[in-house]
Scaffold this motif. Structure first.
Motif, PDB file in Angstrom:
ATOM      1  N   SER A  56      -2.820  11.621  -5.007  1.00 56.02           N
ATOM      2  CA  SER A  56      -2.639  11.930  -3.591  1.00 56.02           C
ATOM      3  C   SER A  56      -2.260  10.929  -2.508  1.00 56.02           C
ATOM      4  O   SER A  56      -1.635  11.404  -1.562  1.00 56.02           O
ATOM      5  CB  SER A  56      -4.064  12.694  -3.318  1.00 56.02           C
ATOM      6  OG  SER A  56      -4.973  11.556  -3.318  1.00 56.02           O
ATOM      7  N   GLY A  57      -2.503   9.654  -2.853  1.00 53.10           N
ATOM      8  CA  GLY A  57      -2.113   8.773  -2.054  1.00 53.10           C
ATOM      9  C   GLY A  57      -0.657   8.392  -1.794  1.00 53.10           C
ATOM     10  O   GLY A  57      -0.130   8.369  -0.646  1.00 53.10           O
ATOM     11  N   GLY A  58       0.047   8.715  -3.033  1.00 53.36           N
ATOM     12  CA  GLY A  58       1.545   8.686  -3.112  1.00 53.36           C
ATOM     13  C   GLY A  58       2.151  10.045  -2.289  1.00 53.36           C
ATOM     14  O   GLY A  58       3.019   9.800  -1.557  1.00 53.36           O
ATOM     15  N   ALA A  59       1.428  10.907  -2.231  1.00 52.56           N
ATOM     16  CA  ALA A  59       1.851  12.030  -1.559  1.00 52.56           C
ATOM     17  C   ALA A  59       1.749  11.980   0.014  1.00 52.56           C
ATOM     18  O   ALA A  59       2.795  12.325   0.862  1.00 52.56           O
ATOM     19  CB  ALA A  59       1.232  13.403  -2.007  1.00 52.56           C
ATOM     20  N   SER A  60       0.530  11.225   0.317  1.00 47.19           N
ATOM     21  CA  SER A  60       0.243  11.146   1.946  1.00 47.19           C
ATOM     22  C   SER A  60       1.215   9.956   2.260  1.00 47.19           C
ATOM     23  O   SER A  60       1.340   9.987   3.487  1.00 47.19           O
ATOM     24  CB  SER A  60      -1.370  11.095   2.061  1.00 47.19           C
ATOM     25  OG  SER A  60      -1.781   9.851   1.454  1.00 47.19           O
ATOM     26  N   SER A  61       1.463   8.921   1.310  1.00 44.17           N
ATOM     27  CA  SER A  61       2.102   7.849   1.768  1.00 44.17           C
ATOM     28  C   SER A  61       3.557   8.260   2.272  1.00 44.17           C
ATOM     29  O   SER A  61       4.363   7.584   3.110  1.00 44.17           O
ATOM     30  CB  SER A  61       2.149   6.619   1.083  1.00 44.17           C
ATOM     31  OG  SER A  61       2.776   6.826  -0.121  1.00 44.17           O
ATOM     32  N   GLY A  62       3.834   9.505   1.822  1.00 44.32           N
ATOM     33  CA  GLY A  62       5.296   9.959   2.285  1.00 44.32           C
ATOM     34  C   GLY A  62       6.277   9.825   1.086  1.00 44.32           C
ATOM     35  O   GLY A  62       7.609  10.111   1.187  1.00 44.32           O
ATOM     36  N   LEU A  79      13.130   4.185   1.263  1.00 48.06           N
ATOM     37  CA  LEU A  79      12.548   4.486   0.119  1.00 48.06           C
ATOM     38  C   LEU A  79      11.648   3.202  -0.441  1.00 48.06           C
ATOM     39  O   LEU A  79      10.718   3.553  -1.137  1.00 48.06           O
ATOM     40  CB  LEU A  79      13.716   4.874  -1.255  1.00 48.06           C
ATOM     41  CG  LEU A  79      13.027   4.866  -2.312  1.00 48.06           C
ATOM     42  CD1 LEU A  79      12.261   6.328  -2.540  1.00 48.06           C
ATOM     43  CD2 LEU A  79      14.245   5.252  -3.364  1.00 48.06           C
ATOM     44  N   SER A  80      12.340   1.805  -0.159  1.00 52.00           N
ATOM     45  CA  SER A  80      11.532   0.676  -0.513  1.00 52.00           C
ATOM     46  C   SER A  80      10.127   0.653   0.114  1.00 52.00           C
ATOM     47  O   SER A  80       9.063   0.223  -0.494  1.00 52.00           O
ATOM     48  CB  SER A  80      12.385  -0.494  -0.273  1.00 52.00           C
ATOM     49  OG  SER A  80      13.463  -0.461  -0.908  1.00 52.00           O
ATOM     50  N   LEU A  81      10.128   1.073   1.421  1.00 52.44           N
ATOM     51  CA  LEU A  81       8.868   0.969   2.348  1.00 52.44           C
ATOM     52  C   LEU A  81       7.928   1.983   1.842  1.00 52.44           C
ATOM     53  O   LEU A  81       6.537   1.628   1.522  1.00 52.44           O
ATOM     54  CB  LEU A  81       9.318   1.055   3.743  1.00 52.44           C
ATOM     55  CG  LEU A  81       9.755  -0.146   4.294  1.00 52.44           C
ATOM     56  CD1 LEU A  81      10.342   0.384   5.720  1.00 52.44           C
ATOM     57  CD2 LEU A  81       9.019  -1.313   4.379  1.00 52.44           C
ATOM     58  N   LYS A  82       8.242   3.081   1.215  1.00 50.70           N
ATOM     59  CA  LYS A  82       7.615   4.298   0.796  1.00 50.70           C
ATOM     60  C   LYS A  82       6.837   3.978  -0.530  1.00 50.70           C
ATOM     61  O   LYS A  82       5.938   4.010  -0.825  1.00 50.70           O
ATOM     62  CB  LYS A  82       8.201   5.780   0.606  1.00 50.70           C
ATOM     63  CG  LYS A  82       8.603   6.222   1.939  1.00 50.70           C
ATOM     64  CD  LYS A  82       9.285   7.526   1.884  1.00 50.70           C
ATOM     65  CE  LYS A  82       9.504   8.188   3.329  1.00 50.70           C
ATOM     66  NZ  LYS A  82       9.991   9.477   3.199  1.00 50.70           N
ATOM     67  N   VAL A  83       7.744   3.271  -1.364  1.00 48.14           N
ATOM     68  CA  VAL A  83       7.242   2.708  -2.836  1.00 48.14           C
ATOM     69  C   VAL A  83       6.395   1.719  -2.647  1.00 48.14           C
ATOM     70  O   VAL A  83       5.169   1.675  -3.140  1.00 48.14           O
ATOM     71  CB  VAL A  83       8.248   2.327  -3.578  1.00 48.14           C
ATOM     72  CG1 VAL A  83       7.904   1.666  -4.848  1.00 48.14           C
ATOM     73  CG2 VAL A  83       9.214   3.784  -3.809  1.00 48.14           C
ATOM     74  N   LEU A  84       6.519   0.794  -1.631  1.00 48.88           N
ATOM     75  CA  LEU A  84       5.753  -0.444  -1.324  1.00 48.88           C
ATOM     76  C   LEU A  84       4.117   0.185  -0.799  1.00 48.88           C
ATOM     77  O   LEU A  84       3.192  -0.100  -1.265  1.00 48.88           O
ATOM     78  CB  LEU A  84       6.120  -1.334  -0.441  1.00 48.88           C
ATOM     79  CG  LEU A  84       5.374  -2.556  -0.048  1.00 48.88           C
ATOM     80  CD1 LEU A  84       4.877  -3.376  -1.217  1.00 48.88           C
ATOM     81  CD2 LEU A  84       5.959  -3.382   1.168  1.00 48.88           C
ATOM     82  N   ALA A  85       4.387   1.059   0.012  1.00 48.12           N
ATOM     83  CA  ALA A  85       3.059   1.762   0.700  1.00 48.12           C
ATOM     84  C   ALA A  85       2.361   2.545  -0.573  1.00 48.12           C
ATOM     85  O   ALA A  85       1.012   2.384  -0.726  1.00 48.12           O
ATOM     86  CB  ALA A  85       3.442   2.764   1.823  1.00 48.12           C
ATOM     87  N   GLY A  90      -2.194   2.506  -4.144  1.00 46.95           N
ATOM     88  CA  GLY A  90      -2.612   2.857  -5.671  1.00 46.95           C
ATOM     89  C   GLY A  90      -3.664   1.530  -5.853  1.00 46.95           C
ATOM     90  O   GLY A  90      -4.507   1.751  -6.683  1.00 46.95           O
ATOM     91  N   LEU A  91      -3.189   0.220  -5.772  1.00 47.31           N
ATOM     92  CA  LEU A  91      -4.061  -0.867  -6.134  1.00 47.31           C
ATOM     93  C   LEU A  91      -5.388  -0.943  -5.370  1.00 47.31           C
ATOM     94  O   LEU A  91      -5.966  -1.237  -5.940  1.00 47.31           O
ATOM     95  CB  LEU A  91      -3.030  -2.034  -5.603  1.00 47.31           C
ATOM     96  CG  LEU A  91      -1.809  -2.274  -6.526  1.00 47.31           C
ATOM     97  CD1 LEU A  91      -1.161  -3.677  -6.058  1.00 47.31           C
ATOM     98  CD2 LEU A  91      -2.431  -2.801  -7.934  1.00 47.31           C
ATOM     99  N   ILE A  92      -5.192  -0.483  -4.023  1.00 47.09           N
ATOM    100  CA  ILE A  92      -6.529  -0.642  -3.222  1.00 47.09           C
ATOM    101  C   ILE A  92      -7.409   0.383  -3.836  1.00 47.09           C
ATOM    102  O   ILE A  92      -8.634   0.375  -4.432  1.00 47.09           O
ATOM    103  CB  ILE A  92      -6.305  -0.126  -1.847  1.00 47.09           C
ATOM    104  CG1 ILE A  92      -5.686  -1.390  -1.153  1.00 47.09           C
ATOM    105  CG2 ILE A  92      -7.621   0.074  -0.987  1.00 47.09           C
ATOM    106  CD1 ILE A  92      -5.059  -1.063   0.277  1.00 47.09           C
ATOM    107  N   VAL A  93      -6.944   1.736  -4.170  1.00 45.36           N
ATOM    108  CA  VAL A  93      -7.890   2.780  -4.919  1.00 45.36           C
ATOM    109  C   VAL A  93      -8.309   2.440  -6.262  1.00 45.36           C
ATOM    110  O   VAL A  93      -9.745   2.461  -6.509  1.00 45.36           O
ATOM    111  CB  VAL A  93      -7.041   3.985  -4.801  1.00 45.36           C
ATOM    112  CG1 VAL A  93      -7.703   4.858  -5.811  1.00 45.36           C
ATOM    113  CG2 VAL A  93      -6.752   4.638  -3.417  1.00 45.36           C
ATOM    114  N   TYR A  94      -7.518   1.769  -6.930  1.00 45.23           N
ATOM    115  CA  TYR A  94      -7.761   1.364  -8.434  1.00 45.23           C
ATOM    116  C   TYR A  94      -8.908   0.303  -8.368  1.00 45.23           C
ATOM    117  O   TYR A  94     -10.048   0.581  -8.951  1.00 45.23           O
ATOM    118  CB  TYR A  94      -6.477   0.923  -9.031  1.00 45.23           C
ATOM    119  CG  TYR A  94      -6.898   0.153 -10.408  1.00 45.23           C
ATOM    120  CD1 TYR A  94      -7.128   1.324 -11.644  1.00 45.23           C
ATOM    121  CD2 TYR A  94      -6.969  -0.966 -10.533  1.00 45.23           C
ATOM    122  CE1 TYR A  94      -7.627   0.666 -12.726  1.00 45.23           C
ATOM    123  CE2 TYR A  94      -7.420  -1.609 -11.983  1.00 45.23           C
ATOM    124  CZ  TYR A  94      -7.583  -0.658 -12.889  1.00 45.23           C
ATOM    125  OH  TYR A  94      -8.135  -0.965 -14.277  1.00 45.23           O
TER     126      TYR A  94
END
Length: 195
Positions: A56-62, A79-85, A90-94
């Motif tokens: 869900s974080g990936g979806a909300s990060s765009g 795309l690079s910025l979206k992947v980085l976000a 993901g790391l923060i959540v994990y």
């Protein structure tokens, strides 16, 4: 060897596949049957929650959204910025979920999800109020600075969204840090109530 050693892409993929091997990504019926039968452990439920929050974080990060207002949908910079976000989220959540779960386990080990769900509202509400106040102050300061010159205005317009995003990451980290503190109290690990 460099390919299979720790830190290599193949090792990272192996670690992820091991972590994700017993997560239900699509099969809700089998998950429901395991929940009914009592064979779905809290440990696996934590992994399931981590996966859900990352997705869900990936979806909300765009990362899953196309470009807006005429931008190319998949320019390399965007795309690079979206992947980085997505990776940062993901790391923060994990780590946040895993560390809060470990604190609860070190205490009495009971009712992690009940405690997490119940504590989420007051912790989130307080942090959101603080975040909104900070954004308002940043916006007011940037507006005052922007009236001084065109270059300051351009700088403000360009970097305010980045500052707000970084603030959101700090907010998320603070959520998990506070959750650890209050879960330690709720699980009996820490009797210090002056948080």
């Amino acid at each position: 060897d460099a390919v299979s050693g720790r830190g290599s892409p193949l090792h990272s993929l192996y670690v992820f596949m091991t972590f994700a091997s017993d997560i239900y990504f699509l099969d809700a019926k089998s998950l429901a049957l395991e929940l009914r039968n009592g064979t779905f452990s809290e440990h696996r439920a934590v992994k399931q929650a981590i996966a859900q929050l990352i997705v869900s974080g990936g979806a909300s990060s765009g990362i899953l959204q196309a470009g807006v207002s005429g931008e190319p949908a998949l320019s390399m910079g965007v795309l690079s910025l979206k992947v980085l976000a997505f990776v940062v989220s993901g790391l923060i959540v994990y780590f946040g979920m895993w560390l809060t779960y470990q604190v609860n386990r070190k205490g009495d080990g009971k009712d992690f999800f009940l405690r997490f769900a119940a504590l989420s509202l007051p912790i989130s509400t307080k942090l959101i109020i603080q975040y909104i106040a900070l954004c308002v102050l940043l916006f007011l300061a940037s507006t005052l600075l922007a009236t001084r010159s065109i270059s300051t205005f351009s700088f403000t317009v360009a970097y305010f969204p980045i500052a707000a995003l970084l603030g959101f990451y700090v907010l998320t980290v603070m959520f998990y840090l506070r959750m650890r503190t209050y879960l330690a109290i709720a699980s009996g690990l820490d009797d210090g109530h002056d948080v």
